[in-house]
Design a protein around this motif. Structure first.
Motif, PDB file in Angstrom:
ATOM      1  N   ASN A 112       0.841  -1.195   0.000  1.00 50.51           N
ATOM      2  CA  ASN A 112       0.000   0.000   0.000  1.00 50.51           C
ATOM      3  C   ASN A 112       0.878   1.249   0.000  1.00 50.51           C
ATOM      4  OD1 ASN A 112       0.728   0.603   2.805  1.00 50.51           O
ATOM      5  ND2 ASN A 112      -0.630  -1.113   3.342  1.00 50.51           N
ATOM      6  N   GLU A 113       0.242   2.405  -0.078  1.00 50.93           N
ATOM      7  CA  GLU A 113       0.976   3.670  -0.187  1.00 50.93           C
ATOM      8  C   GLU A 113       1.841   3.944   1.032  1.00 50.93           C
ATOM      9  OE1 GLU A 113      -1.207   7.121  -1.788  1.00 50.93           O
ATOM     10  OE2 GLU A 113      -2.866   5.729  -2.134  1.00 50.93           O
ATOM     11  N   GLN A 114       1.337   3.603   2.218  1.00 50.61           N
ATOM     12  CA  GLN A 114       2.097   3.871   3.435  1.00 50.61           C
ATOM     13  C   GLN A 114       3.376   3.043   3.469  1.00 50.61           C
ATOM     14  OE1 GLN A 114      -1.251   3.131   3.423  1.00 50.61           O
ATOM     15  NE2 GLN A 114      -1.897   5.274   3.657  1.00 50.61           N
ATOM     16  N   GLU A 115       3.270   1.770   3.121  1.00 52.80           N
ATOM     17  CA  GLU A 115       4.455   0.908   3.111  1.00 52.80           C
ATOM     18  C   GLU A 115       5.444   1.342   2.035  1.00 52.80           C
ATOM     19  OE1 GLU A 115       2.160  -3.137   4.719  1.00 52.80           O
ATOM     20  OE2 GLU A 115       2.931  -3.052   2.669  1.00 52.80           O
ATOM     21  N   MET A 116       4.927   1.785   0.901  1.00 44.72           N
ATOM     22  CA  MET A 116       5.779   2.261  -0.180  1.00 44.72           C
ATOM     23  C   MET A 116       6.565   3.488   0.268  1.00 44.72           C
ATOM     24  SD  MET A 116       6.577   1.824  -3.469  1.00 44.72           S
ATOM     25  CE  MET A 116       7.539   2.796  -4.647  1.00 44.72           C
ATOM     26  N   GLU A 117       5.879   4.432   0.871  1.00 43.99           N
ATOM     27  CA  GLU A 117       6.535   5.659   1.324  1.00 43.99           C
ATOM     28  C   GLU A 117       7.609   5.355   2.363  1.00 43.99           C
ATOM     29  OE1 GLU A 117       5.407  10.058   3.218  1.00 43.99           O
ATOM     30  OE2 GLU A 117       3.883   8.482   3.091  1.00 43.99           O
ATOM     31  N   LEU A 118       7.299   4.462   3.292  1.00 46.02           N
ATOM     32  CA  LEU A 118       8.260   4.103   4.344  1.00 46.02           C
ATOM     33  C   LEU A 118       9.492   3.420   3.753  1.00 46.02           C
ATOM     34  CD1 LEU A 118       9.015   3.910   7.309  1.00 46.02           C
ATOM     35  CD2 LEU A 118       7.753   1.748   7.430  1.00 46.02           C
ATOM     36  N   ALA A 119       9.273   2.529   2.784  1.00 46.85           N
ATOM     37  CA  ALA A 119      10.393   1.825   2.166  1.00 46.85           C
ATOM     38  C   ALA A 119      11.331   2.803   1.463  1.00 46.85           C
ATOM     39  CB  ALA A 119       9.875   0.790   1.173  1.00 46.85           C
ATOM     40  N   VAL A 120      10.755   3.741   0.729  1.00 44.19           N
ATOM     41  CA  VAL A 120      11.566   4.719   0.003  1.00 44.19           C
ATOM     42  C   VAL A 120      12.337   5.599   0.990  1.00 44.19           C
ATOM     43  CG1 VAL A 120      11.503   6.714  -1.542  1.00 44.19           C
ATOM     44  CG2 VAL A 120      10.053   4.723  -2.007  1.00 44.19           C
ATOM     45  N   LYS A 121      11.648   6.098   2.007  1.00 40.36           N
ATOM     46  CA  LYS A 121      12.283   6.984   2.986  1.00 40.36           C
ATOM     47  C   LYS A 121      13.348   6.256   3.804  1.00 40.36           C
ATOM     48  CE  LYS A 121       8.635  10.433   3.638  1.00 40.36           C
ATOM     49  NZ  LYS A 121       7.691  11.065   4.597  1.00 40.36           N
ATOM     50  N   SER A 122      13.160   4.961   4.015  1.00 34.33           N
ATOM     51  CA  SER A 122      14.097   4.188   4.835  1.00 34.33           C
ATOM     52  C   SER A 122      15.342   3.758   4.066  1.00 34.33           C
ATOM     53  CB  SER A 122      13.392   2.945   5.404  1.00 34.33           C
ATOM     54  OG  SER A 122      12.309   3.306   6.228  1.00 34.33           O
ATOM     55  N   GLY A 123      15.335   3.980   2.753  1.00 30.35           N
ATOM     56  CA  GLY A 123      16.529   3.677   1.981  1.00 30.35           C
ATOM     57  C   GLY A 123      16.517   2.361   1.238  1.00 30.35           C
ATOM     58  N   ALA A 124      15.336   1.828   0.967  1.00 27.12           N
ATOM     59  CA  ALA A 124      15.273   0.597   0.162  1.00 27.12           C
ATOM     60  C   ALA A 124      15.812   0.893  -1.241  1.00 27.12           C
ATOM     61  CB  ALA A 124      13.834   0.106   0.064  1.00 27.12           C
ATOM     62  N   ASP A 125      16.390  -0.126  -1.869  1.00 30.10           N
ATOM     63  CA  ASP A 125      16.919   0.021  -3.220  1.00 30.10           C
ATOM     64  C   ASP A 125      15.874  -0.313  -4.274  1.00 30.10           C
ATOM     65  OD1 ASP A 125      19.849   0.636  -2.745  1.00 30.10           O
ATOM     66  OD2 ASP A 125      19.600  -1.181  -1.550  1.00 30.10           O
ATOM     67  N   TYR A 126      14.902  -1.128  -3.907  1.00 30.31           N
ATOM     68  CA  TYR A 126      13.791  -1.446  -4.792  1.00 30.31           C
ATOM     69  C   TYR A 126      12.644  -1.969  -3.953  1.00 30.31           C
ATOM     70  CZ  TYR A 126      14.534  -6.511  -4.363  1.00 30.31           C
ATOM     71  OH  TYR A 126      14.646  -7.797  -3.862  1.00 30.31           O
ATOM     72  N   VAL A 127      11.462  -2.008  -4.519  1.00 30.98           N
ATOM     73  CA  VAL A 127      10.318  -2.619  -3.838  1.00 30.98           C
ATOM     74  C   VAL A 127       9.694  -3.674  -4.738  1.00 30.98           C
ATOM     75  CG1 VAL A 127       9.778  -0.614  -2.403  1.00 30.98           C
ATOM     76  CG2 VAL A 127       8.680  -0.865  -4.650  1.00 30.98           C
ATOM     77  N   GLY A 128       9.118  -4.670  -4.102  1.00 30.03           N
ATOM     78  CA  GLY A 128       8.312  -5.659  -4.788  1.00 30.03           C
ATOM     79  C   GLY A 128       6.858  -5.380  -4.467  1.00 30.03           C
TER      80      GLY A 128
END
Length: 212
Positions: A112-128
Motif C-alpha cells: 500500500n501507499e504507506q508501506e511504499m513511502e516508508l520503504a523509500v524513505k528508509s533507503g530501500a533500493d527497490y520494492v516488490g
C-alpha cells in the motif's frame, strides 16, 4: 539498484523444484537478471544444509554475473556476503540491516501507499509490489491487488525501481510492465516450465522464437 536488474527476477527454494540447482542454472543461461533464494515452508532446509545450498546458488549466480539476494535471513546474507537481502513488512527493519551491511541491495515487499513511502524513505533500493494476481507459491499471500496500486506507485515515484510479483506468467507479464513495473518476479512459472528459455524470453517481452 540498476532497474534493468529487475527485468526477470527469479525466486526459488528447494521446495519449488525437484532439481533446484539445475533449474537455477537453466534460468541463468536463459538470462534471468536477478535471483532471490527464498527457502521457506515445511521441510525447507536449515542450518548447514541451507548454507551449503545457498553457497551453491551464489556460485552459479556469480558465474553468470547475476545479483544473488537472500530472502529474510539476515544472518545468512551477512555470512555469505550476498549481494543483498529482501525483507517483508514483518522482517528486520531496513535501517538496521543497512547499518550491518554497507553497500548491499535491500528490497522490500510493499502492499500500500504507506508501506511504499516508508520503504523509500528508509533507503530501500527497490520494492516488490504484489501479489498482483492470485499466487500458489505463498500460502500466506495477501489477496491479489491487481495493477491499480502498481500504477499509482509508479506515478508517485517515476524513477524508483519496482518489480511486480504474484501470479505473473507469460500471458500477463506485459500488463505488469505496462502498468509501471521495471520487471516481473516469478517462481512457479519458471520452476514448472517445460522450456525455461522460452518462458524467460516471454516474460522479458520476447516471443520465445529468438536464437541466442
Amino acid at each position: 539498484m540498476n532497474r534493468d536488474s529487475l527485468n526477470v527476477y527469479f525466486i526459488m527454494g528447494t521446495l519449488n523444484s525437484s532439481e533446484p540447482l539445475e533449474t537455477l542454472e537453466k534460468a541463468l543461461k536463459a538470462r534471468i537478471t536477478c535471483f532471490q533464494l527464498r527457502e521457506k515452508g515445511e521441510g525447507s532446509l536449515t542450518g548447514e544444509a541451507l548454507e551449503s545450498f545457498a553457497r551453491a546458488c551464489q556460485k552459479l549466480c556469480k558465474a553468470y554475473g547475476v545479483p544473488f539476494i537472500v530472502n529474510d535471513d539476515v544472518e545468512l546474507a551477512l555470512k555469505l556476503d550476498a549481494d543483498g537481502i529482501h525483507v517483508g513488512q514483518d522482517d528486520l527493519a531496513i535501517t538496521e540491516f543497512r547499518a550491518r551491511a554497507k553497500n548491499k541491495i535491500i528490497g522490500v515487499s510493499v502492499h500500500n501507499e504507506q508501506e511504499m513511502e516508508l520503504a523509500v524513505k528508509s533507503g530501500a533500493d527497490y520494492v516488490g509490489i504484489g501479489p498482483i494476481y492470485a499466487t500458489k507459491s505463498k500460502t500466506d499471500a495477501q489477496p491479489p491487488a491487481g495493477v491499480d496500486f502498481l500504477q499509482k506507485a509508479r506515478s508517485q515515484y517515476p524513477n524508483f525501481p519496482i518489480v511486480g510479483i504474484g501470479g505473473i506468467n507469460e500471458k500477463n507479464a506485459a500488463e505488469v510492465r505496462s502498468s509501471g513495473a521495471d520487471g516481473v518476479s516469478v517462481i512457479s512459472v519458471i520452476c514448472e516450465s517445460p522450456n525455461i528459455e522460452k518462458t524467460i524470453q516471454a516474460l522479458s517481452g520476447g516471443n520465445g522464437n529468438e536464437t541466442k
